[in-house]
Scaffold this active site. Structure first.
Site, PDB file in Angstrom:
ATOM      1  N   TYR A 142       0.820  -1.210   0.000  1.00 32.25           N
ATOM      2  CA  TYR A 142       0.000   0.000   0.000  1.00 32.25           C
ATOM      3  C   TYR A 142       0.856   1.265   0.000  1.00 32.25           C
ATOM      4  O   TYR A 142       0.471   2.281  -0.566  1.00 32.25           O
ATOM      5  CB  TYR A 142      -0.908   0.034   1.239  1.00 32.25           C
ATOM      6  CG  TYR A 142      -2.213  -0.685   1.072  1.00 32.25           C
ATOM      7  CD1 TYR A 142      -2.254  -2.064   0.910  1.00 32.25           C
ATOM      8  CD2 TYR A 142      -3.415   0.016   1.091  1.00 32.25           C
ATOM      9  CE1 TYR A 142      -3.463  -2.722   0.772  1.00 32.25           C
ATOM     10  CE2 TYR A 142      -4.624  -0.638   0.959  1.00 32.25           C
ATOM     11  CZ  TYR A 142      -4.645  -2.001   0.796  1.00 32.25           C
ATOM     12  OH  TYR A 142      -5.843  -2.647   0.668  1.00 32.25           O
ATOM     13  N   LYS A 188       3.038 -15.259   3.853  1.00 31.01           N
ATOM     14  CA  LYS A 188       3.306 -16.104   2.686  1.00 31.01           C
ATOM     15  C   LYS A 188       4.798 -16.437   2.715  1.00 31.01           C
ATOM     16  O   LYS A 188       5.547 -16.202   1.758  1.00 31.01           O
ATOM     17  CB  LYS A 188       2.882 -15.356   1.407  1.00 31.01           C
ATOM     18  CG  LYS A 188       2.900 -16.190   0.144  1.00 31.01           C
ATOM     19  CD  LYS A 188       1.813 -17.253   0.077  1.00 31.01           C
ATOM     20  CE  LYS A 188       2.008 -18.139  -1.145  1.00 31.01           C
ATOM     21  NZ  LYS A 188       1.111 -19.312  -1.161  1.00 31.01           N
ATOM     22  N   ASP A 220      -3.003 -18.335   1.771  1.00 35.68           N
ATOM     23  CA  ASP A 220      -3.973 -19.106   0.976  1.00 35.68           C
ATOM     24  C   ASP A 220      -4.694 -20.127   1.863  1.00 35.68           C
ATOM     25  O   ASP A 220      -5.916 -20.288   1.805  1.00 35.68           O
ATOM     26  CB  ASP A 220      -3.303 -19.774  -0.235  1.00 35.68           C
ATOM     27  CG  ASP A 220      -2.017 -20.514   0.098  1.00 35.68           C
ATOM     28  OD1 ASP A 220      -1.507 -20.372   1.229  1.00 35.68           O
ATOM     29  OD2 ASP A 220      -1.506 -21.236  -0.776  1.00 35.68           O
ATOM     30  N   ASP A 244      -6.398  -6.819   4.359  1.00 31.31           N
ATOM     31  CA  ASP A 244      -7.507  -6.223   3.608  1.00 31.31           C
ATOM     32  C   ASP A 244      -8.433  -7.334   3.124  1.00 31.31           C
ATOM     33  O   ASP A 244      -9.652  -7.287   3.304  1.00 31.31           O
ATOM     34  CB  ASP A 244      -6.954  -5.433   2.420  1.00 31.31           C
ATOM     35  CG  ASP A 244      -8.054  -4.836   1.558  1.00 31.31           C
ATOM     36  OD1 ASP A 244      -9.018  -4.311   2.132  1.00 31.31           O
ATOM     37  OD2 ASP A 244      -7.940  -4.904   0.315  1.00 31.31           O
ATOM     38  N   ASP A 248     -12.253  -8.827   5.018  1.00 31.96           N
ATOM     39  CA  ASP A 248     -13.533  -8.891   4.298  1.00 31.96           C
ATOM     40  C   ASP A 248     -14.123 -10.297   4.424  1.00 31.96           C
ATOM     41  O   ASP A 248     -15.306 -10.472   4.677  1.00 31.96           O
ATOM     42  CB  ASP A 248     -13.340  -8.582   2.802  1.00 31.96           C
ATOM     43  CG  ASP A 248     -13.478  -7.101   2.493  1.00 31.96           C
ATOM     44  OD1 ASP A 248     -13.376  -6.290   3.435  1.00 31.96           O
ATOM     45  OD2 ASP A 248     -13.689  -6.753   1.317  1.00 31.96           O
TER      46      ASP A 248
HETATM   47  C1  IPM Z   1     -10.549  -1.207   3.499  1.00 35.59           C
HETATM   48  C2  IPM Z   1     -10.721  -0.744   2.071  1.00 35.59           C
HETATM   49  C3  IPM Z   1      -9.570   0.192   1.730  1.00 35.59           C
HETATM   50  C4  IPM Z   1      -8.296  -0.601   1.804  1.00 35.59           C
HETATM   51  C5  IPM Z   1      -9.710   0.910   0.384  1.00 35.59           C
HETATM   52  C6  IPM Z   1     -11.035   1.617   0.251  1.00 35.59           C
HETATM   53  C7  IPM Z   1      -8.579   1.862   0.149  1.00 35.59           C
HETATM   54  O1  IPM Z   1     -10.794  -1.822   1.216  1.00 35.59           O
HETATM   55  O2  IPM Z   1     -10.518  -0.350   4.402  1.00 35.59           O
HETATM   56  O3  IPM Z   1     -10.449  -2.405   3.708  1.00 35.59           O
HETATM   57  O4  IPM Z   1      -7.901  -1.257   0.833  1.00 35.59           O
HETATM   58  O5  IPM Z   1      -7.666  -0.575   2.857  1.00 35.59           O
HETATM   59 MG    MG Z   2     -10.909  -3.687   2.212  1.00 35.83          MG
END
Ligand code: IPM
Ligand code: MG
Length: 385
Positions: A142, A188, A220, A244, A248
């Site tokens: 990032y 990884k 993975d 990230d 999710d």
């Molecule tokens: C998150 C989002 C952000 C990230 C994006 C919107 C930049 O996906 O906060 O998880 O990748 O960190």
């Molecule tokens: Mg995200």
């Protein structure tokens, strides 16, 4: 006590969910005798529109001068075609970096009342899920050096320094000490040098926490374990990119994505608090119908023609958004940044009670429940405080 809170309502549903949350906070102030001084600041799309900059310096200054930051949601299709450094996301990344928010805490909790929304089989979730993803937030690809060689090549360097890994690992172990004392490091290391380095730093920190059990998973495998045996996890610590993705996944398997808060912490108590849905615009429209085969991973997830934004512009200003994730983010802010534990407990209890009474916004609605809008959901929670 008096507290200074910087408020970034942001875009789309941001202003509504933040508005509902501030009312809850006002009720807390009244009940527990505190004063919360709010300063509203701009970031993301709203800031692009107002001053052609996703993160005005004034916003950074005001945030740094506050005890904590509350953020709604940033971004929307309106700004999707701007160049990378001018997009609302650049505002979010800039906030993380300039406020020193290196530790992103993303709890994935299965709400008992919403168990039916969990996509996993009952025997897999058992008594419930309670995972804390600790994601490093200011390093990795990032923020590594990036470049492009015309239309021939492009790169983002994946890099971690020792201090960066030590401090996030320490954070994860500290959190585990207050939970089930188990840390799973995800990397990884079978392929990446940066991961081998990361892993050795995590092992170094582990020596200071003999009570905490540490294990390692390749990313993975971790992605797979989250769906086949999520109960094995207590605290997951991982880098920015893997975090990230896994956060999710972890929040989605609880089925409570619209309900989950997140904290991005600096050293000490300062932090920024936001709903997970707002910070994860890309998760809302995963078409889960296509099983992903080991032999054809490249065809997965290519049916996302319309990215749904965390700021959910399509339901903005209709009093439809679920304010709960933001309201429990406020609880997290009280707990982590302001040390107001009883106050945080009170909000969480009021949310649970409101769900138990059967009130649901559209996103979590099921037959037999009472459908309410943003304002009414906020009010019910306040009534239960
Ligand atoms: C998150 C989002 C952000 C990230 C994006 C919107 C930049 O996906 O906060 O998880 O990748 O960190
Ligand atoms: Mg995200």
């Amino acid at each position: 006590m008096d507290y200074k809170i910087a408020v970034i309502p942001g875009d789309g549903i941001g202003p509504e969910i933040v508005g509902a949350s501030i009312k809850v906070l006002d009720k807390i102030a009244e009940k527990f005798n505190h004063t919360f001084n709010y300063t509203e600041v701009l970031a993301g799309g709203a800031a692009i529109d107002a001053c052609d900059n996703p993160l005005p310096q004034e916003t950074v200054d005001i945030c740094l001068d506050s005890d904590a930051v509350l953020l709604g949601a940033l971004g929307g299709p309106k700004w999707d075609n701007l160049p990378g450094d001018k997009r609302p996301e650049a505002g979010l990344l800039g906030l993380r970096k300039s406020l020193g928010l290196y530790a992103n805490l993303r709890p994935a909790i299965l709400y008992e009342e919403l168990k039916a929304a969990c996509p996993l089989k009952p025997e897999i979730i058992g008594e419930g899920l309670d995972i804390m993803v600790v994601r490093e937030l200011t390093g990795d690809v990032y923020f590594g050096e990036k470049g492009r060689d015309g239309d021939f090549a492009a790169w983002d360097i994946m890099k971690y320094t020792r201090p960066e890994v030590l401090r996030i690992a320490k954070k994860a172990f500290e959190i585990a000490m207050k939970r089930d004392k188990k840390v799973t490091n995800v990397d990884k290391a079978n392929v990446l040098e940066v991961s081998r380095f990361w892993r050795s730093c995590v092992e170094e920190v582990a020596k200071d926490y003999p009570e905490v059990e540490l294990n390692h998973l390749y990313v993975d495998n971790a992605a797979m374990q989250l769906v086949i045996n999520p109960k094995q996890f207590d605290v997951i610590v991982t880098g920015n990119l893997f975090g990230d993705i896994l956060s999710d996944e972890a929040s989605m398997i609880t089925g409570s994505i619209g309900m989950l808060p997140s904290a991005s912490m600096a050293d000490g108590k300062f932090g920024m608090f936001e709903p997970i849905h707002g910070s994860a615009p890309d998760i809302a429209n995963q078409d889960k119908a296509n099983p992903i085969h080991g032999s054809a991973p490249d065809i997965a997830n290519q049916d996302k023609a319309n990215p749904i934004h965390g700021s959910a512009p399509d339901i903005a200003n209709q009093d439809k958004a679920n304010p709960i994730a933001t309201i429990v983010s406020v609880a997290m802010m009280l707990r982590y940044s302001l040390d107001l534990i009883a106050e945080a407990d009170a909000i969480e209890a009021a949310v649970k009670k409101t769900l138990a009474q059967g009130y649901r916004t559209g996103d979590i609605f099921s037959a037999g429940m009472a459908l309410v809008g943003t304002t009414q959901m906020g009010q019910k929670i306040i009534d239960n405080l």
